[in-house]
Structures are given as C-alpha cells and as structure tokens.
Design a protein around this motif. Structure first.
Motif, short mmCIF file in Angstrom:
data_model
loop_
_atom_site.label_atom_id
_atom_site.label_comp_id
_atom_site.label_asym_id
_atom_site.label_seq_id
_atom_site.Cartn_x
_atom_site.Cartn_y
_atom_site.Cartn_z
N GLN A 1 82.52 34.22 101.11
CA GLN A 1 82.59 33.96 102.54
C GLN A 1 81.85 35.04 103.32
O GLN A 1 81.11 34.75 104.26
CB GLN A 1 84.06 33.91 102.99
CG GLN A 1 84.83 32.73 102.47
CD GLN A 1 84.37 31.41 103.09
OE1 GLN A 1 84.27 31.30 104.30
NE2 GLN A 1 84.10 30.42 102.25
N LEU B 1 91.07 34.63 106.58
CA LEU B 1 91.27 33.18 106.60
C LEU B 1 91.53 32.59 105.22
O LEU B 1 92.57 31.96 105.00
CB LEU B 1 90.07 32.50 107.28
CG LEU B 1 90.08 30.98 107.41
CD1 LEU B 1 91.36 30.49 108.08
CD2 LEU B 1 88.85 30.51 108.19
N PRO B 2 90.64 32.75 104.23
CA PRO B 2 90.96 32.22 102.89
C PRO B 2 92.19 32.94 102.32
O PRO B 2 92.29 34.16 102.36
CB PRO B 2 89.70 32.54 102.08
CG PRO B 2 88.61 32.65 103.09
CD PRO B 2 89.27 33.27 104.30
N ARG C 1 81.29 23.69 107.67
CA ARG C 1 81.94 24.78 108.38
C ARG C 1 83.18 24.24 109.08
O ARG C 1 83.11 23.17 109.69
CB ARG C 1 81.03 25.42 109.44
CG ARG C 1 79.97 26.38 108.92
CD ARG C 1 80.57 27.69 108.47
NE ARG C 1 79.55 28.57 107.88
CZ ARG C 1 78.96 29.55 108.54
NH1 ARG C 1 79.26 29.78 109.80
NH2 ARG C 1 78.06 30.30 107.94
N ASN D 1 88.00 35.06 96.57
CA ASN D 1 87.42 34.09 97.51
C ASN D 1 86.69 34.69 98.71
O ASN D 1 85.81 34.04 99.28
CB ASN D 1 88.51 33.15 98.02
CG ASN D 1 89.07 32.27 96.93
OD1 ASN D 1 88.34 31.77 96.09
ND2 ASN D 1 90.39 32.07 96.93
N GLN E 1 85.99 38.66 112.52
CA GLN E 1 86.22 38.14 111.18
C GLN E 1 85.50 38.94 110.09
O GLN E 1 86.10 39.32 109.08
CB GLN E 1 85.79 36.67 111.10
CG GLN E 1 86.07 36.03 109.75
CD GLN E 1 85.66 34.57 109.70
OE1 GLN E 1 85.03 34.05 110.61
NE2 GLN E 1 86.03 33.89 108.63
N TRP F 1 87.22 31.88 114.09
CA TRP F 1 87.11 32.22 112.67
C TRP F 1 86.50 31.01 111.98
O TRP F 1 86.85 29.86 112.28
CB TRP F 1 88.49 32.50 112.07
CG TRP F 1 88.93 33.92 112.10
CD1 TRP F 1 89.05 34.76 111.03
CD2 TRP F 1 89.30 34.70 113.25
NE1 TRP F 1 89.49 36.00 111.44
CE2 TRP F 1 89.64 35.99 112.79
CE3 TRP F 1 89.36 34.43 114.61
CZ2 TRP F 1 90.04 37.00 113.65
CZ3 TRP F 1 89.76 35.43 115.48
CH2 TRP F 1 90.09 36.70 115.00
N SER F 2 85.60 31.26 111.03
CA SER F 2 84.90 30.16 110.37
C SER F 2 85.09 30.24 108.87
O SER F 2 85.19 31.32 108.28
CB SER F 2 83.41 30.20 110.68
OG SER F 2 83.17 30.00 112.05
N SER F 3 85.13 29.07 108.25
CA SER F 3 85.19 28.97 106.80
C SER F 3 83.95 28.21 106.33
O SER F 3 83.68 27.11 106.80
CB SER F 3 86.46 28.22 106.38
OG SER F 3 86.51 28.06 104.97
#
Length: 377
Positions: A357, A176-177, A295, A353, A313, A285-287
C-alpha cells in the motif's frame, strides 16, 4: 443534532455523458488549462517512480535519486522473500527511507543527500510495556536532513516541531489495512467509514462547483455512528453539512454530505476540480486494490483524545515501520514478545499488507496521478 440542509441545486459534472470519477489526482495542467487524467495501471510501482525521476531530474540529483530507488527496491524484494522474522520490518523501513530520499529530490524538497538522519526516535517510558506504551518522537541532532520531516514537507508543505510525540497505540488504529483485526484486539469499534462515491457538482447560473460525499446509511447504523459524529471526528464538520437525499442504490439509502462553501469558476467548472480535491485530500484514506474500483476511499473517525496524534495516511505507515524497524534492529527479542501479545495478529497484518500500500500510495505522489495495481486476470 445535525439538520439536513436543502440540497444546493446543481448538476453532476460529467465527461462524455458519464460522471467524472473521483481521484485525488484528477487533472493535469496543460499549456492552456487543466485536463482530466486517468489512472495508471502498473504491476509494479517501481517503474512509475523511476519514470518520475527521469522526467524531473538531471545530473547528480538524478543519479542520487536512481541510486536511492534501486537500493529501496533491493531492500523491498529481500523483505518480500523473507519469512516473518525480526529482519522483515527492518528491511521494509530501510526501503521506505530510501524511497523518501528519492521522492524529496523529485519534488524539490532536497537538492542532494549526504548524511541524513531519521528525524525520529522511539522509546518506552520507564515501567511501561514495549509496544503498548511506546512513543515515537520527532527529534534529531545536528543539521543533517531529517527524513521524517522531509517526507511530511513534501506531502503537506509543513513540518513537525522537535519533540512532537506520537503514542504508538494511537497511531496503529490509523492504519487502514488490518483495521478490523485491530478492533478485535483492542475491543474497540470501527473508525473507518467507506465512502461509496464522491461527486463533483456545479451550477452554471452561479458559476460554482462543489463536492458531495456519499455514504451508505446502514454503514453508520451498524457501527452506531451518528451523523454528527461522522462529521466531527472525520474533521469535516467545518466544511461539510448533511444534505437532503432520497437516492437509493439497490435497497440501500445514500446519505449525502455537501461542501458548505462552493468554489467559483469563470471558464469550465472542471478547471477548479483541483481546488475541490485539495480541500478533501487531507481527510481521505485510500486503499489500493487489484480489482475494480481499484481505489476505495474512507473517512477516519478520530476520537477527540487522539486528535493531536493524527497523521496523514502515508506518514502513519512510515512512523509505524520506523518503530518496528528500530525494535527489530536494537531489541529483536522484543519483536517475538510483541507478536505473542493480543496485538500480534494485527502486527502481522501490518507487516504483510502495508508495504505494498505504501508503494502504490507514494508512487501516485511521485507521478501526481493515481497509480493502481494492474488487474488480476
């Protein structure tokens, strides 16, 4: 073409007059029933993981887990303080590896660790190009614990068979990032769609509860994503369907996707929130953020050709750092060459990054409760 269904009648589940915020760890079991739990704010997730060890383990298992976590912390801090060199991803991987050992002990996947093996191997086919054509394969020798499958079993209850292979170029877009940097490098369209919110809804008459995913319509149109494709490539087509919606936030229209089969409840609707979340969690998917909303959740749109190589993830991060760690350990000269390719900027984003995470996502799994970065003030 997806046809909106008539929206199922129901009310938004609230507590003290406010909608219950979505979390993949929304409730905890008390002596009599489920109770709502809030997120934990932590400047460092290490303390959360240590507390989970203290709360769960005793004796030798506790000693082992604490030692693994201390070693993981040391590797991580050294990696954080080093510049972008072949050493950095290797240190991160060994940090992750030790966290996985502690995590498996806390959750009971393992009772002790002596000698353990990675459970993964990486290779590049003859004539192939390092990184672009590289493959990570689930494999091992002997009967030692295999850390990749221990992590997968602890997270999902399942393991991967020997020789399951992942092409690295199909794993990288799952991160994701830095995803937009990957899009630029690969000339591909975006695959992540942000979820504006997820509502818990219920109907007192029928004693049913379900979830509703809300997505801004213009987030789909600007990327040329149809609603059919959203449901199909996110994996939700069998369990969710578009519902009629007239809701507008600001000047943006919300699309609503409603769970097709609601869950029955007998006491309070909130007693079944965990069942609703369990259905959704594999697709999210989470950030982890250091500012509100702390979140963000997304759907990943996986092309049908890549479906066999989809990973949860946390595992996608782990597999990527296994590869980077292996390359920098055995062939450090290739690391510099990879950074010089068109994907170099994406690799840098991943290394800079993704580790934090990984820590916050896994700390949440340790605690069974959403752990968020303490707000910056």
């Amino acid at each position: 073409m997806t046809r909106p269904v008539v929206r199922r009648a129901g009310s938004t589940l609230k507590v003290k007059g406010r909608p219950i915020p979505f979390s993949v760890y929304p409730v905890t079991r008390t002596t009599r029933r489920f109770g709502l739990q809030s997120r934990i704010f932590a400047s460092s997730p290490w303390g959360i993981m240590r507390q989970a060890i203290e709360n769960t383990l005793t004796g030798t298992a506790r000693e082992e887990a604490n030692a693994f976590l201390s070693q993981a912390d040391s590797f991580y801090q050294i990696a954080e303080s080093s510049h972008l060199s072949p050493t950095k991803p290797l240190l991160y991987y060994y940090s992750f590896l030790n966290i996985v050992k502690a995590f498996a002990l806390v959750k009971g996947t393992a009772t002790t660790y002596g000698r353990a093996v990675h459970g993964l191997v990486e290779s590049t086919p003859p004539g192939g190009t390092e990184f672009h054509d590289s493959i990570v394969t689930v494999n091992w020798h002997g009967a030692s614990p295999r850390l990749y499958n221990d992590l997968k079993k602890t997270l999902t209850g399942r393991t991967d068979p020997k020789n399951r292979a992942f092409q690295l170029k199909n794993v990288m877009p799952q991160l994701l990032p830095g995803h937009r940097v990957w899009c630029e490098a690969s000339g591909s369209k975006e695959r992540f769609v942000e979820i504006q919110r997820i509502d818990f809804r219920y109907d007192e008459a029928s004693k049913e509860i379900w979830s509703e995913i809300n997505i801004f319509s213009d987030d789909l149109t600007r990327f040329g994503i149809t609603r059919d494709r959203l449901l199909s490539e996110s994996g939700l087509s069998a369990t969710f369907q578009e519902a009629q919606s007239a809701e507008v936030v600001g000047d943006r229209k919300l699309l609503k996707f409603q769970q097709v089969a609601p869950v029955r409840y007998t006491g309070r609707p909130s007693d079944k929130i965990d069942k609703i979340v369990a259905l959704l969690k594999p697709y999210l998917w989470s950030s982890a953020l250091s500012v509100p909303p702390y979140r963000k959740n997304y759907l990943y749109l996986c092309p049908p050709s890549d479906r066999a190589e989809m990973l949860p993830q946390i595992l996608s991060i782990y597999v990527t750092f296994f590869y980077l760690g292996s390359v920098t350990r055995y062939r450090p000269n290739f690391f510099e060459k990879i950074l010089e390719t068109k994907h170099g900027s994406h690799i840098q984003e991943v290394i800079l990054n993704l580790p934090q995470q990984f820590l916050y996502l896994l700390a949440s799994e340790f605690a069974g409760r959403e752990v968020a970065h303490a707000p910056l003030v």
